[in-house]
Design an enzyme around this catalytic site. Sequence first.
Site, PDB file in Angstrom:
ATOM      1  N   GLU A 239      72.812   3.771  72.872  1.00 23.44           N
ATOM      2  CA  GLU A 239      73.851   2.926  72.386  1.00 23.44           C
ATOM      3  C   GLU A 239      74.904   2.589  72.748  1.00 23.44           C
ATOM      4  O   GLU A 239      76.434   2.369  73.374  1.00 23.44           O
ATOM      5  CB  GLU A 239      75.139   4.231  71.241  1.00 23.44           C
ATOM      6  CG  GLU A 239      74.638   5.238  70.718  1.00 23.44           C
ATOM      7  CD  GLU A 239      72.796   4.725  69.438  1.00 23.44           C
ATOM      8  OE1 GLU A 239      73.292   4.130  68.984  1.00 23.44           O
ATOM      9  OE2 GLU A 239      71.292   4.920  70.245  1.00 23.44           O
TER      10      GLU A 239
ATOM     11  N   LYS B  10      76.665  26.001  73.538  1.00 24.34           N
ATOM     12  CA  LYS B  10      76.498  24.568  72.486  1.00 24.34           C
ATOM     13  C   LYS B  10      75.721  25.329  70.855  1.00 24.34           C
ATOM     14  O   LYS B  10      75.171  24.598  71.152  1.00 24.34           O
ATOM     15  CB  LYS B  10      74.475  24.351  73.713  1.00 24.34           C
ATOM     16  CG  LYS B  10      75.266  24.121  74.989  1.00 24.34           C
ATOM     17  CD  LYS B  10      74.182  24.421  75.607  1.00 24.34           C
ATOM     18  CE  LYS B  10      74.519  24.199  77.295  1.00 24.34           C
ATOM     19  NZ  LYS B  10      73.238  24.610  78.450  1.00 24.34           N
TER      20      LYS B  10
ATOM     21  N   ASP C 205      76.483  19.052  81.206  1.00 28.20           N
ATOM     22  CA  ASP C 205      75.349  19.904  80.331  1.00 28.20           C
ATOM     23  C   ASP C 205      76.242  19.232  79.691  1.00 28.20           C
ATOM     24  O   ASP C 205      76.478  19.918  78.756  1.00 28.20           O
ATOM     25  CB  ASP C 205      75.697  21.545  80.724  1.00 28.20           C
ATOM     26  CG  ASP C 205      74.770  21.748  79.696  1.00 28.20           C
ATOM     27  OD1 ASP C 205      73.747  21.360  79.007  1.00 28.20           O
ATOM     28  OD2 ASP C 205      74.588  23.191  80.637  1.00 28.20           O
TER      29      ASP C 205
ATOM     30  N   HIS D 277      76.852  -4.939  63.425  1.00 31.03           N
ATOM     31  CA  HIS D 277      75.491  -4.650  62.278  1.00 31.03           C
ATOM     32  C   HIS D 277      74.836  -5.554  63.017  1.00 31.03           C
ATOM     33  O   HIS D 277      73.224  -5.124  63.490  1.00 31.03           O
ATOM     34  CB  HIS D 277      75.726  -3.779  61.752  1.00 31.03           C
ATOM     35  CG  HIS D 277      76.373  -2.160  61.800  1.00 31.03           C
ATOM     36  ND1 HIS D 277      77.267  -2.061  60.854  1.00 31.03           N
ATOM     37  CD2 HIS D 277      76.257  -1.794  62.295  1.00 31.03           C
ATOM     38  CE1 HIS D 277      77.591  -1.196  61.382  1.00 31.03           C
ATOM     39  NE2 HIS D 277      77.062  -0.415  62.563  1.00 31.03           N
TER      40      HIS D 277
END
Lengths: 343, 343, 343, 343
Positions: free
Chosen positions: A32, A162, A238, A335
């Site tokens: 991104e 997680k 991680d 955008h």
Amino acid sequence: MQFAQIPMQWVGPLLLRGDIEDRVEAPMATYETPLWPSVNRGARVTEKAGGIRITLIDARMSRSITLQAVNAHEAHQAAQAILEQQDRLQAVVSQSSRFARLIEIHPKIIGNLLILRLEFTTGDASGHNMVTHAADQLIPWLLQHHPQLRYVSISGNFCTDKKVSAVNALHGRGKNVVAETWLPEKLVRRYLKTTPEKLVELHIKKNLLGSIAAGSLMSANAHAANMLLAFYLATGQDAANIVEGSQCIDHAEVHDNGDLYFSTTLPNLIVGTVGNGKGLDFVQENLARMGCTDPDALPGENARRLAGICAATVLCGELSLLAAQTNPGELMAAHLKLERKGS
Amino acid sequence: MQFAQIPMQWVGPLLLRGDIEDRVEAPMATYETPLWPSVNRGARVTEKAGGIRITLIDARMSRSITLQAVNAHEAHQAAQAILEQQDRLQAVVSQSSRFARLIEIHPKIIGNLLILRLEFTTGDASGHNMVTHAADQLIPWLLQHHPQLRYVSISGNFCTDKKVSAVNALHGRGKNVVAETWLPEKLVRRYLKTTPEKLVELHIKKNLLGSIAAGSLMSANAHAANMLLAFYLATGQDAANIVEGSQCIDHAEVHDNGDLYFSTTLPNLIVGTVGNGKGLDFVQENLARMGCTDPDALPGENARRLAGICAATVLCGELSLLAAQTNPGELMAAHLKLERKGS
Amino acid sequence: MQFAQIPMQWVGPLLLRGDIEDRVEAPMATYETPLWPSVNRGARVTEKAGGIRITLIDARMSRSITLQAVNAHEAHQAAQAILEQQDRLQAVVSQSSRFARLIEIHPKIIGNLLILRLEFTTGDASGHNMVTHAADQLIPWLLQHHPQLRYVSISGNFCTDKKVSAVNALHGRGKNVVAETWLPEKLVRRYLKTTPEKLVELHIKKNLLGSIAAGSLMSANAHAANMLLAFYLATGQDAANIVEGSQCIDHAEVHDNGDLYFSTTLPNLIVGTVGNGKGLDFVQENLARMGCTDPDALPGENARRLAGICAATVLCGELSLLAAQTNPGELMAAHLKLERKGS
Amino acid sequence: MQFAQIPMQWVGPLLLRGDIEDRVEAPMATYETPLWPSVNRGARVTEKAGGIRITLIDARMSRSITLQAVNAHEAHQAAQAILEQQDRLQAVVSQSSRFARLIEIHPKIIGNLLILRLEFTTGDASGHNMVTHAADQLIPWLLQHHPQLRYVSISGNFCTDKKVSAVNALHGRGKNVVAETWLPEKLVRRYLKTTPEKLVELHIKKNLLGSIAAGSLMSANAHAANMLLAFYLATGQDAANIVEGSQCIDHAEVHDNGDLYFSTTLPNLIVGTVGNGKGLDFVQENLARMGCTDPDALPGENARRLAGICAATVLCGELSLLAAQTNPGELMAAHLKLERKGS
């Protein structure tokens, strides 16, 4: 060996105050790519305003093990005894790790099940393996000294690693860090193209009310996961830990003098400077460039520094996106530029 | 351009049945290299047992916009009118996108605020930008046709992107996919070194009870985030979406014949085969090798195939870790090996 | 004075073991009159099977106060200092209450906000007023000794009273009680018209998976709120506390010998035998009949006994409804009878 | 027959506008007697300010049934077919109820499980029994027409009744009502002894941030459960439904003219004017005095009126407590008075 090549850039400089006093850049690896200029905008305005204040509240890593007794009474008695045995448990842990230190035990009883949440400091490692290893050592000891217990699982999802949870923010997992900044209205207007009032209003209606309406849990932010992912990938973390890491809370208000107060509180920031993933060359370079590989630092100091830089990066991204969303025109234009290139 | 180099390997082959009938390998990029053999073990046992059945339940992408009226009555009346205008909204969207199709609108009223959750199909794109762009187009139209509304935000956190929520699983975001497998006891013993009964018991006490005790939300799994992260990075996805992607639910039971039934249901699997991140060479190669770049496929078909492969990868990792955790000795040995190399 | 007259009946006898050894009846006041026979069925089968084992894990009552500093650093330093001052805080509390004893302080920092969760034992009172009064006393003391803090709220919703939360189950609020029973298959068939296997299967698919799918939070039961409401009303409790009280977790499994193990764990059971609502004649009579007004009991003993009886009542209702729902025919008949009388 | 006698008083008058235009009093039955003056204060200030605007957004009642197929594919196909059969399901329901109308079906697939959330309008009844009865009728029909499905439960906790959830607010259960008021600063100062700014600040830091920090779910209020309980008991409602009823969201802001905007949005307000509990004399009198037993009203109109009055009562209590908590001295004095009488 093959590699996924994730585009990486440095953002900043971030001007840090408080528990870290420095001016550093931070690496972000992400698909991104608009994240980079967005975080840079946040870095710029906070630098002009005197920087980002970092406060480290806590640091620990946890592993929970699940055991079972014949009934809740036996489970409860075992839990009480184990709480008294913390020193002996620490002795077991010490045999296999120089760094893991057992600092707190939270027992949880569900019927005849006993879930023990073991919480450790882990030096400069994020500590996943260290606490699993410690739990491995402790289980035989616990089963031997508490024969009324039987093994169920080395990980009872009360750790919890997680996965979305409430337990992490309440009992602590990873670094608990606050990043704060104070921005004069003039700088908000010039760099963020908005006003403190508009940004705070959006924060309340989007981050607070919107998140509540969506059924979020212990989470009130705009896109913290984006910054966490990019920072984690660039520093060998991680990155699946962004699941709990992104359960973080922004808080903003307009001061009487018209300044904007903006903060991000990250209670589950799981980062380390040694361990899995840190051996890769680019990771070492990145950590070194941020000053997080100081061999003379006290244990844990390099990791705390890294957590502070990470929190500042998140704050910059939060500020910048929220500012953009107060202003529909700006986002549309941004955008459109994206659309030409992408999806 | 710099790159973060994330170690990548292919796992599998995965034998797929149901909505996808094929035998494919899947790429995983991760610093947690023990994931590869772990997923491979799950792939092997499911292949021997006849494969993994994939069922695609739904596909959509959402963006929520927040508007405000003078009171709830005006907000409610506007919402009712807008629900009737879905065709006209679609016409606005069509002007700027060939693929975005508005399929459902969920209004949410909080006091005088109106949050509109706009849900679209987005072809083979995951659709982040497509729905943001659609929302950009729709906002001026909505403000013009409903002058009692004023703009608050182009993203009201009721979308909700990369944040823990309940709304995504209930209204749908991304692909909703189920992966299932049926494993004879003999194969469970041989490949997973455990029994169906032990695995189901652990699933109940860890994934279900443990997650509930931890205050998880719409999430009952062992480590889905790990597989999602690795698969997302290897295929150019926006990996911050593992936050909601990992809110997924395992379900396991022992059949009357002693077989193990095991499934993973992923209601928020946000993946695409075109758009941001897909242009990188290794991503294109990976997608092609999985058969997800078929130019003759119907719109959305490549992405659905990718979602199915991803879900199968998650199932394999879930099976393998749960099996290991039923057996304390096995984990200890595996961790010892890790410790020698790492943290 | 007017009164709402809620139909009330006694259920039981409940055969209690463990932390309470007795055979007692319990009063339930409710408009849902089918509750009485339902709980009675659970009481009967557990009595035949040797009773319900009660284990009291913990007891405390909390109030959170919100304070604010100029930044997180000042908030954190104040929190650290206050943790060291627990004895001095207790001295302040002791001036106005004989019973309130400050046993733990949990600070929570969000930006520059400091939320202090103060946890007390409160003797036989549920303790709402006692902890509010204690907080009232402590606030001036805290503001005087920590002038960097300013007052925000005497209740920061981190207590949290009568609201859904995760904090209550994790830090404790009210009594934490487990009720357990072991039922031979023969008794399950005769009294509950089902089998251990069917009841456990339903529990897993409804209480665990169904609750997770619904986005429940720290809650896995069939209708605990019904029993809690009826018991609370009949014993003068603040029945709005069923909101958190009903966040409780059933756990069931079939033992190797074919018996059913069934338990209900209630971590937030807020009940007392003195204080608001306890002065009414029928409440006094009800408490006395259950043996919960013993003047010679140690402080807190009467309330713990009451909590145990309440937990057993919940377990009976859970067992009975789950049994009924394994068997569609039975429920249909029961509902038809209801329908003739009602809605 | 014995009765629990809960002290009851009338509060108000409440001045209502919007979907209800009237001036009514409301009954509250509670052991927490300070509630009455507290709600009265809210009633007085809102009356002076022009009243409380009521907006009814939605009304429905749900029951979920759990079925199981051999795999997710069969479950999904059945779900798709059943969605197409809504008219035929309605025909089945119509045979046994004049009022139940099936308006929406939400299927949820978890592995091979199919949970069907059936949503009905139920006239003036809250509808618990009506929807259970409808589900009873539908189950045999569904099993007959979809032989690939087998029965699991008549209630899958995806309804979800009297349990914390996200599903209720997102899909709707009971009345969805908004109550709003606009208070000039002068009236806030005179009657609530605070300022709009102080009340809004407290709302943000307590109801929004505090609730998020506590791990609340779809809930942001001060003590809505108190008012709901008292109103439910006084009007013959199933008061265990305060569990979901209290998952409601306050929203407050200061307008540019200095007025306070304050609203409470209750998406899960389960009330009725007929059915269980409504036959008691005092309940009938209370409903009649509020004008909620009009025999000429359209089906559902009496219940909607009741819901509106209930929402206004909640708003008054919220306003009053929040105002008190902005002002530590006031609460201390009020509590001292309480302490003399109570705990």
